[in-house]
Scaffold this motif. Structure first.
Motif, PDB file in Angstrom:
ATOM      1  N   LEU A  86       0.693  -1.207   0.082  1.00 47.76           N
ATOM      2  CA  LEU A  86      -0.122  -0.200  -0.066  1.00 47.76           C
ATOM      3  C   LEU A  86       0.942   1.202  -0.005  1.00 47.76           C
ATOM      4  O   LEU A  86       0.444   2.204  -0.568  1.00 47.76           O
ATOM      5  N   THR A  90       0.247   4.047  -2.719  1.00 52.89           N
ATOM      6  CA  THR A  90      -0.457   5.437  -2.051  1.00 52.89           C
ATOM      7  C   THR A  90       0.872   6.532  -2.898  1.00 52.89           C
ATOM      8  O   THR A  90       0.417   7.505  -3.513  1.00 52.89           O
ATOM      9  N   LEU A  94      -0.511   9.452  -5.478  1.00 50.15           N
ATOM     10  CA  LEU A  94      -0.251  10.787  -5.007  1.00 50.15           C
ATOM     11  C   LEU A  94       0.416  11.644  -6.009  1.00 50.15           C
ATOM     12  O   LEU A  94       0.384  12.614  -6.435  1.00 50.15           O
ATOM     13  N   ALA A 127       5.050  13.801  -1.136  1.00 49.53           N
ATOM     14  CA  ALA A 127       4.435  12.400  -1.637  1.00 49.53           C
ATOM     15  C   ALA A 127       4.790  11.352  -0.720  1.00 49.53           C
ATOM     16  O   ALA A 127       4.273  10.581  -0.306  1.00 49.53           O
ATOM     17  N   VAL A 130       3.806  12.105   3.143  1.00 53.78           N
ATOM     18  CA  VAL A 130       2.354  11.887   3.171  1.00 53.78           C
ATOM     19  C   VAL A 130       1.999  10.244   3.045  1.00 53.78           C
ATOM     20  O   VAL A 130       0.970   9.931   3.589  1.00 53.78           O
ATOM     21  N   LEU A 133       2.678   8.719   6.315  1.00 52.82           N
ATOM     22  CA  LEU A 133       1.733   8.918   7.360  1.00 52.82           C
ATOM     23  C   LEU A 133       0.354   8.204   7.115  1.00 52.82           C
ATOM     24  O   LEU A 133      -0.301   7.979   8.141  1.00 52.82           O
ATOM     25  N   THR A 134      -0.118   8.385   6.032  1.00 52.37           N
ATOM     26  CA  THR A 134      -1.489   7.958   5.557  1.00 52.37           C
ATOM     27  C   THR A 134      -1.734   6.534   5.945  1.00 52.37           C
ATOM     28  O   THR A 134      -2.292   5.864   6.509  1.00 52.37           O
ATOM     29  N   THR A 137      -1.236   5.769   9.610  1.00 51.42           N
ATOM     30  CA  THR A 137      -2.579   6.287  10.396  1.00 51.42           C
ATOM     31  C   THR A 137      -3.402   5.253  10.248  1.00 51.42           C
ATOM     32  O   THR A 137      -4.359   4.972  10.918  1.00 51.42           O
ATOM     33  N   LEU A 138      -3.443   4.769   8.938  1.00 46.58           N
ATOM     34  CA  LEU A 138      -4.683   3.740   8.583  1.00 46.58           C
ATOM     35  C   LEU A 138      -4.584   2.494   9.454  1.00 46.58           C
ATOM     36  O   LEU A 138      -5.428   2.016   9.735  1.00 46.58           O
ATOM     37  N   PHE A 141      -6.123   2.839  12.952  1.00 45.78           N
ATOM     38  CA  PHE A 141      -7.503   3.075  12.837  1.00 45.78           C
ATOM     39  C   PHE A 141      -7.937   1.651  12.237  1.00 45.78           C
ATOM     40  O   PHE A 141      -9.329   1.579  12.400  1.00 45.78           O
TER      41      PHE A 141
ATOM     42  N   TYR B 122      -0.460  22.151  -4.851  1.00 46.16           N
ATOM     43  CA  TYR B 122      -0.440  20.977  -4.113  1.00 46.16           C
ATOM     44  C   TYR B 122      -1.901  20.435  -3.818  1.00 46.16           C
ATOM     45  O   TYR B 122      -2.184  19.135  -4.040  1.00 46.16           O
ATOM     46  N   LYS B 141     -11.735   5.424   4.863  1.00 47.43           N
ATOM     47  CA  LYS B 141     -10.699   5.783   5.844  1.00 47.43           C
ATOM     48  C   LYS B 141      -9.572   6.161   5.105  1.00 47.43           C
ATOM     49  O   LYS B 141      -9.090   7.182   5.342  1.00 47.43           O
ATOM     50  N   PHE B 142      -8.901   5.566   4.079  1.00 50.04           N
ATOM     51  CA  PHE B 142      -7.904   5.600   3.544  1.00 50.04           C
ATOM     52  C   PHE B 142      -8.156   7.260   2.641  1.00 50.04           C
ATOM     53  O   PHE B 142      -7.061   7.855   2.732  1.00 50.04           O
ATOM     54  N   ILE B 145      -8.195  10.072   5.419  1.00 52.15           N
ATOM     55  CA  ILE B 145      -6.867  10.406   5.874  1.00 52.15           C
ATOM     56  C   ILE B 145      -5.897  10.893   4.787  1.00 52.15           C
ATOM     57  O   ILE B 145      -5.000  12.073   5.303  1.00 52.15           O
ATOM     58  N   LEU B 146      -5.980  10.437   3.785  1.00 52.02           N
ATOM     59  CA  LEU B 146      -5.038  10.930   2.669  1.00 52.02           C
ATOM     60  C   LEU B 146      -5.326  12.282   2.330  1.00 52.02           C
ATOM     61  O   LEU B 146      -4.404  13.195   2.123  1.00 52.02           O
ATOM     62  N   TYR B 149      -4.115  14.705   4.975  1.00 49.60           N
ATOM     63  CA  TYR B 149      -2.803  14.685   5.094  1.00 49.60           C
ATOM     64  C   TYR B 149      -2.112  15.932   3.754  1.00 49.60           C
ATOM     65  O   TYR B 149      -1.379  16.410   3.916  1.00 49.60           O
TER      66      TYR B 149
END
Lengths: 142, 170
Positions: A86, A90, A94, A127, A130, A133-134, A137-138, A141, B122, B141-142, B145-146, B149
Motif C-alpha cells: 500500500l 499510495t 499521489l 508524496a 504523506v 503518514l497515511t 495512520t490507517l 485506525f 499541491y 478511511k484511506f 486520511i489521505l 494529510y
C-alpha cells in the motif's frame, strides 16, 4: 465603451494563452507518447518488495505517468491486488496528481528555474511523507 | 508598481523536439505512434473546455477585479484567509494543472506569494469529483486520511517555499 474594455480583457487573456500554446501542444503530444509507451506491465515489473524502495519507485513512476487520475486509481487497485504494498501504491497515486515531469518545461518557462525546482522537490518529499503518514495512520485506525 | 512582463512565446524549442521524436518514432513503430497521436488528440479534446473556461475566467477576473487589490489578499501577511483561498481554489479547480498556470502567473505578477501558489498546486491532488472512485478502490478511511494529510502538506510546502523566497531576498 464598457463592452469594448471587457472584450479587450478577453483578448488580452487569449493573447497570454496564445504565448504558451506551442509549449502546451508539446506537453499534450508528450502525454500521448507517455500514455502509449509506459504500460501497466512495465509499471508492475519495477517494484521490488522493499517498502522504502517501492515507495520511492511508486513516487517516481507516478511522477512520470500521465493521464486522468481515475486511471491511477484503477492501476493502483490492480497493483495492490497483485501484491504490491500500500506504501508503493499510495505514493504512486499521489505523485500521479502532484508531480508532473511532462509539464516541467512549461512550469520552468512561466515560473522560473528556482520556483520549479523547489516546488517539485517539495512535491516529491511531500508524496513520500504523506504516503508513510497515511498508511501508518490507517493501520492505527484499522 | 510592478509592470506585467511582456508575454514571451514558450515552447519554441520543446515543440520541434517533440515533433522530431514523433517523426522518428513513426518510422520505427508506425501504429504505436499513431496511437500516441490519437491519445494526445483525446487529451486535447478533454482539456479544451477547461482551457476555454480559464481564458474567460482570466478575462472576467481582469475586467471585474482590481488585480492589485485582490493579489494584496494573497501577499505576505494575508494569514489564514490567504491559505484558505489557496487551498479552496486548489481543491475546487478542475482539469490539468498547466491550464491554470497562466492565471497563477498573472496573480503572481500582481503580488500573489509563491507559498500560496505552491499550496494551490499541491491541494489540487484532492480531486473532489473522483473521490467516490477512490473510496470504491481504497475505502473511505484511506480517502479521508489521505485528503487531510494532503491539505496539511499543501500548507507546509507553501510555508517552506515562502521561507526559501524570503531568505533568498534578504
Amino acid at each position: 465603451m464598457a463592452d469594448k474594455t471587457f472584450l479587450r480583457s478577453i483578448l488580452q487573456s487569449l493573447k497570454n494563452f496564445g504565448s504558451i500554446l506551442p509549449m502546451l501542444a508539446a506537453v499534450i503530444l508528450t502525454m500521448g507518447l507517455f500514455q502509449t509507451y509506459i504500460t501497466e506491465d512495465m509499471l508492475k515489473s519495477i517494484f521490488s518488495g522493499n517498502t522504502l524502495g517501492d515507495t520511492l519507485i511508486g513516487t517516481l513512476a507516478g511522477g512520470v505517468s500521465v493521464g486522468n487520475p481515475v486511471v491511477s486509481y484503477i492501476l493502483g487497485g490492480e497493483l495492490l491486488s497483485s501484491g504490491i504494498s500500500l506504501y508503493a501504491v499510495t505514493a504512486f497515486i499521489l505523485s500521479w496528481v502532484s508531480i508532473g515531469v511532462v509539464q516541467l518545461p512549461l512550469e520552468w518557462q512561466l515560473f522560473g528555474r528556482r520556483f520549479t525546482i523547489v516546488r517539485n522537490l517539495l512535491s516529491v518529499i511531500g508524496a513520500i511523507v504523506v504516503t508513510f503518514l497515511t498508511v501508518m495512520t490507517l493501520k492505527v485506525f484499522s | 508598481m510592478k509592470q506585467a512582463p511582456k508575454a514571451r512565446v514558450s515552447g519554441t524549442i520543446f515543440l520541434p523536439i517533440v515533433i522530431t521524436t514523433y517523426i522518428v518514432l513513426a518510422f520505427l513503430h508506425p501504429s504505436k505512434t499513431l496511437t500516441a497521436l490519437d491519445a494526445s488528440f483525446h487529451v486535447f479534446l478533454r482539456i479544451l473546455p477547461i482551457i476555454t473556461a480559464v481564458i474567460i475566467l482570466l478575462g472576467v477576473f481582469n475586467y471585474f477585479f482590481d488585480a492589485k487589490k485582490f493579489s494584496q489578499k494573497l501577499q505576505m501577511g494575508s494569514g489564514v484567509k490567504g491559505w484558505f483561498f489557496a487551498l479552496a481554489g486548489g481543491v475546487i479547480s478542475h482539469g490539468p494543472v498547466y491550464v491554470w498556470y497562466p492565471l497563477l502567473t498573472d496573480l503572481r505578477t500582481h503580488g500573489m506569494r509563491d507559498g500560496l501558489i505552491v499550496a494551490f498546486v499541491y491541494s489540487r491532488s484532492i480531486k473532489v469529483p473522483m473521490l467516490p472512485v477512490m473510496i470504491d478502490y481504497f475505502g473511505w478511511k484511506f480517502t479521508v486520511i489521505l485528503s487531510i494529510y494532503i491539505l496539511i502538506a499543501s500548507v507546509l510546502q507553501g510555508v517552506v517555499m515562502d521561507f526559501f523566497k524570503t531568505n533568498s531576498q534578504s
